[in-house]
Design a protein around this motif. Structure first.
Motif, mmCIF file in Angstrom:
data_model
loop_
_atom_site.group_PDB
_atom_site.id
_atom_site.type_symbol
_atom_site.label_atom_id
_atom_site.label_comp_id
_atom_site.label_asym_id
_atom_site.label_seq_id
_atom_site.Cartn_x
_atom_site.Cartn_y
_atom_site.Cartn_z
ATOM 1 N N GLU A 144 48.630 50.816 14.444
ATOM 2 C CA GLU A 144 47.487 50.374 13.630
ATOM 3 C C GLU A 144 46.175 50.940 14.163
ATOM 4 O O GLU A 144 45.187 51.026 13.439
ATOM 5 N N TRP A 185 45.738 54.017 15.571
ATOM 6 C CA TRP A 185 45.542 55.471 15.496
ATOM 7 C C TRP A 185 46.131 56.158 14.280
ATOM 8 O O TRP A 185 45.733 57.259 13.925
ATOM 9 N N GLY A 217 42.783 51.256 5.487
ATOM 10 C CA GLY A 217 41.378 51.627 5.714
ATOM 11 C C GLY A 217 41.263 52.707 6.778
ATOM 12 O O GLY A 217 42.260 53.116 7.381
ATOM 13 N N GLU A 264 39.130 55.161 12.066
ATOM 14 C CA GLU A 264 37.976 55.170 12.971
ATOM 15 C C GLU A 264 37.472 53.745 13.229
ATOM 16 O O GLU A 264 36.913 53.449 14.278
ATOM 17 N N TYR A 265 37.634 52.864 12.253
ATOM 18 C CA TYR A 265 37.209 51.469 12.421
ATOM 19 C C TYR A 265 38.325 50.599 12.994
ATOM 20 O O TYR A 265 38.080 49.610 13.672
ATOM 21 N N ARG A 266 39.579 50.959 12.677
ATOM 22 C CA ARG A 266 40.710 50.137 13.118
ATOM 23 C C ARG A 266 40.928 50.218 14.623
ATOM 24 O O ARG A 266 41.237 49.230 15.265
ATOM 25 N N PRO A 317 38.996 50.954 17.529
ATOM 26 C CA PRO A 317 38.206 50.191 18.507
ATOM 27 C C PRO A 317 38.420 48.681 18.412
ATOM 28 O O PRO A 317 38.549 48.002 19.434
ATOM 29 N N ILE A 318 38.525 48.139 17.206
ATOM 30 C CA ILE A 318 38.675 46.682 17.082
ATOM 31 C C ILE A 318 40.047 46.242 17.618
ATOM 32 O O ILE A 318 40.205 45.137 18.128
ATOM 33 N N TRP A 319 41.033 47.151 17.546
ATOM 34 C CA TRP A 319 42.357 46.830 18.106
ATOM 35 C C TRP A 319 42.262 46.668 19.623
ATOM 36 O O TRP A 319 42.839 45.772 20.210
#
Lengths: 470, 438
Positions: free
Chosen positions: B361, B363, B376, B379-381, B383-385
């Motif tokens: 999820e 990368w 989505g 790029e947003y997924r 860092p939040i992971w």
């Protein structure tokens, strides 16, 4: 619950070992009452025979969870929250996963509102054999107008069966919407120190659960809860306020800890489900990415520590995916086994020409590989190696996944590669590439290095299977 | 003073019983109950009123029954069970029942976590500008039971050769991947790392088999390049790592680094000796198993004479969605046991939070499963992971985070320091959240 050992629960049971509950003995049944995998009413003699009626009643009272259970909504999509008995999940498990609600407002135009509702109710993520999904719609009254709000509530009801939270501090607004929505058993938001009498009357008249909101005032929150309970309004949710940043957030965090600890330790008045509102992150951050990140941070913190229901705004996948996964993380029963049985698993209808894929017996690893190949209709063998339930990368590093272990798994299953397969070839996980030479030597077969993520196996097979040299 | 209750009011009270369905029944006259007493409703009065109402309710029910109306069935349907009539007329309460909220602190948390200082300044024979102190907790993290003495710290990963990594991560390091010293400078200067971890992965015989002596030079370079405390990691090869860490410990003498790591599947005695001989701390690494952690810590202390102020534990970090539940509860159990007196476990903890980047999820461009909703942009997924993986473990008691993405580091620091109590609030009127424009 007030009983701590099977022996204490056993005292209330018939003691005849009749076996109708599915257990061999009443003592075995008693131990399942303690771990909450059986209910008292699963004992049929107790239910059927009058002479046990009092004992059943007493036992049920003793087994009731410390934190009240509250049901919101009706039908299949209804959510149940609360019901916990412990402060740390490893002590038993947490029950009734946190209910996630996402907001719409009554000032949205119809198209936007319906789009949001549909995104919320249709969002799904496959995970270990099932879909992770979202639970509720929170309808916020921004207009201040009872008719406008009621019209929005109606639209939501027409579009989805998901339970609702009706949000307004104005009893007139809540009343108007209850006229159309009460039968769906929405959660009222909220009674405060100023409007509690009128909201109490609504909760009572319409028989709906209600939230009590007392920002950073636990005395007030408890007073409201006690007063409502005294009025026989028992379906309560507590919102101690979610301050989104800084020391105020630290205080909010402490409030959650305090409420839950007091509840588990026996303060009946405050032993109710707790609501967090990560949406307040949007009041502190302007840009969408920062706000949705911080909202997800808050949602995660309060999913881990005692939030039973929460309201969010972002419906971007980068917010929803981690939220769904952290909830699953915390509410997965820690008593479930970490491992699957080692051996050779047949996926689909494999033949002698089908690939042979190596993986570990860590349940998550196995189910991930299994769903990746089966959902793409790949017929194959999966060799499940006993790595003590450790995933591939760590098992290679820790010596639990070795060539010898792979050979043992094949030998134990009586699976002779030369005899049973055309290509005498196994596929190692990309993260176990360093074992290639060893495995070739031990098995006397060809070893291909697969992708590092099993999600890529189907695509990888297209170019790499069947192998070039027999 | 006299309170009057009319039949109409009683009908309202009966709403719960669905007696509206009894509209066909008419009762002649307006029955009035006169109730005298002091102001407001006192409990005795309320009880009496409830009782009266119950009597009338039964009375009306009886009339209906005589008329052939299925009253009992109606009761059963409406409430799911036979109602207790006394609760039907629960009175409204006029004044809030004022209560005081109280909760006790947890008495069993009586054993503090060891304090471990990493890095040494010139005063202590090193060349670091700052040091980092981990541990010292007397309660679960951020709890009100006892103040947390030290905040959480982040050490950022640097590798001695370019490695493959998620695109979202790589884009931050493309300019420095060939030069570990520059890489180290970048994470400290640009990304606010508290510490640097230099991973000597090229020493793996299956990668470059870089000799230990050569790898130690990289450690010297990193120590020259930055003045924060460092962690020295091997390649994870159990045969080679002891030698690599011995050499590295030698060149870093006096700097009080953290050697990563000692584990049960390699010669931990050599690693422990390298640490004690040269004044470093040692990372005690086990795999999601509290008893193995106890065993290794015991061996380090008893068999290898590692002082108590030189042990940090890594009980293993599994990523969100890939076993974080085990990692979380394992750490939580370790920390709770420690606070309650297990002196084989009361050491600070470290997390390889970077493992979050192994989760697809974080990368993958899109879900490999057709049934999933759109994931989505990655790029947003990503860092939040990493953030959620780390912050979850912070709540289980983890002290030090090994991380990779600058955004993840920034947000993780923000939330852990917020819960620690060192960040000012932005004024937010949460009373108006329901009507907020967001």
């Amino acid at each position: 619950m007030k009983v701590n050992s099977p022996l204490e629960a056993y005292k209330f049971l018939p003691g005849t070992n009749c076996g109708r509950c599915g257990e061999d003995t009443c003592m075995a049944f008693a131990s399942h009452l303690i771990d909450r995998s059986h209910k008292a009413t699963d004992c049929l003699p107790m239910v059927e025979e009058d002479k046990f009626a009092n004992k059943l009643k007493e036992l049920e009272a003793l087994l009731a969870p410390e934190i009240r259970e509250v049901v919101i909504g009706v039908g299949e999509k209804a959510v149940k929250i609360g019901g916990d008995d412990v402060l740390f999940r490893h002590k038993l498990t947490f029950f009734n996963k946190t209910a996630y609600a996402y907001d719409v407002t009554d000032t949205m135009d119809e198209k936007e509102l319906l789009e949001r509702v549909n995104t919320i109710q249709n969002f799904k993520k496959f995970y270990v054999g099932d879909f992770l999904t979202l639970d509720m719609i929170a309808v916020r009254c921004v207009s201040g107008n009872p008719e406008t709000f009621t019209a929005a509530v109606k639209k939501v009801m027409q579009a989805t069966d998901l339970p609702m939270v009706l949000c307004s501090f104005d009893p007139a607004v809540l009343k108007a919407s209850l006229e159309v929505a009460a039968e769906k058993k929405p959660l009222l938001y909220a009674a405060t120190k100023d409007n509690w009498q009128e909201v109490a009357k609504l909760a009572k008249d319409y028989e709906v659960p209600v939230t009590l909101f007392a920002p950073n005032d636990l005395d007030m929150l408890k007073s409201l809860a006690k007063t409502f309970s005294e009025m026989s309004i028992n379906n309560l949710v507590l919102d101690p306020g979610t301050f989104p940043t800084g020391r105020d957030l630290k205080t909010t965090f402490e409030n959650f800890l305090k409420i839950r600890r007091a509840g588990i330790e026996g303060d009946r008045d405050i032993a109710c489900p707790i609501m967090a509102v990560p949406l307040t992150a949007w009041m502190a951050y302007d840009d969408e990415i920062s706000a949705s990140y911080w909202e997800t941070v808050l949602a995660s913190v309060f999913t881990v520590k005692y939030g039973d229901i929460m309201i969010m705004h972002s419906i971007q996948p980068h917010a929803l995916l981690p939220q769904l996964h952290i909830r699953d993380t915390i509410y997965t029963d820690p008593r479930k086994p970490v491992t699957v049985d080692p051996g050779i698993m047949e996926i689909g209808s494999p033949t002698a020409d089908s690939p042979v894929i190596i993986t570990t017996n860590f349940a998550l690893t196995y189910y991930t590989v299994e769903s990746d190949v089966s959902s793409n209709k790949v017929d194959c063998y999966i060799v499940v190696v006993d790595t003590d339930g450790i995933g591939v990368e760590a098992a290679v590093a820790g010596g639990q996944l070795t060539a010898a272990k792979i050979k043992k798994t094949l030998d134990d299953a009586g699976f002779d590669l030369k005899e049973k397969t055309t290509f005498n070839t196994v596929i190692l996980p990309g993260l176990a590439a360093r074992l290639q030479g060893d495995v070739e030597d031990q098995l006397g077969s060809k070893v291909l290095i697969g992708p590092t993520d099993s999600g890529r196996i189907p695509g990888w097979l297209e170019t790499n299977w069947p192998p070039e040299n027999k | 003073m006299s309170n009057k209750i009319k039949l109409a009011d009683i009908n309202k009270l009966f709403k719960d019983l669905d007696v509206e369905s009894l509209e066909g029944v008419t009762i002649e006259g307006d029955i009035e109950l006169n109730i005298s007493g002091g102001g407001g409703l006192n409990p005795a009065l309320a009880y009496a009123l409830g009782h009266e109402a119950a009597q009338i309710s039964l009375h009306i029910a009886n009339i209906s029954r005589m008329l052939g109306y299925p009253v009992d069935q109606l009761f059963a349907e409406g409430l799911g069970l036979v109602p207790s009539p006394a609760t039907v007329a629960e009175p409204a309460i006029q004044n809030l029942i004022e209560s005081k909220f109280e909760v006790a602190k947890i008495a069993e948390w009586n054993t503090p976590i060891e304090e471990i200082t990493l890095g040494a300044t010139s005063a202590d024979g090193g060349s670091r500008k700052s040091t980092v102190t981990l541990g010292g907790e007397k309660a679960m993290p951020y709890y009100f039971d006892a103040e947390m003495p030290h905040r959480n710290y982040v050490t950022m990963d640097v590798f001695d050769i370019p490695i493959s990594m998620a695109k979202t991560v790589k884009s931050n390091y493309e300019d420095v991947m060939e030069d570990p010293a520059e890489w180290a400078k970048k994470v400290v200067k640009d990304f606010n790392a508290d510490m640097v971890t230099i991973h000597l992965i090229s020493t793996d015989p299956l990668i470059n088999d870089t000799p230990a002596r050569e790898a130690a030079k990289v450690v010297e370079d990193v120590l020259q390049a930055v003045d924060v405390p460092i962690v020295i990691g091997g390649s994870g090869n159990p045969q080679k790592d002891p030698e690599v860490l011995e050499r590295a410990a030698e060149v870093a003498e006096g700097e009080r680094a953290l050697l990563a790591s000692a584990s049960l599947n390699l010669d931990y005695e050599r690693v422990a000796k390298a640490a004690t001989d040269h004044g470093h701390a040692v990372l005690s690494w086990t795999q999601l198993e509290i008893n193995a952690q106890k065993e290794l810590n015991r061996k380090l202390m008893k068999q290898c004479n590692v002082p108590r102020d030189s042990i940090v534990m890594d009980p293993t970090t599994a990523a969100l969605g890939y076993g974080l539940d085990y990692a979380y509860s394992n750490m939580e159990r370790i920390r709770l046991s420690a606070l309650m007196g297990d002196t084989e476990l009361n050491f600070p903890m470290s997390s390889g939070t970077t493992n979050a980047w192994g989760a697809r999820e974080s990368w993958m461009k899109e879900s490999p499963l057709k049934e999933d909703s759109d994931w989505g942009p990655r790029e947003y997924r990503g860092p939040i992971w990493e953030i959620v993986t780390g912050l979850t473990l912070s709540l289980a008691g983890n002290d030090l985070f090994m991380m990779m993405h600058p955004t993840s580091v920034q947000v993780l620091k923000e939330i852990t320091q917020t819960l620690f109590g060192s960040i000012e609030s932005r004024p937010t009127d949460i009373n108006s959240w329901v009507t907020a424009e967001v």
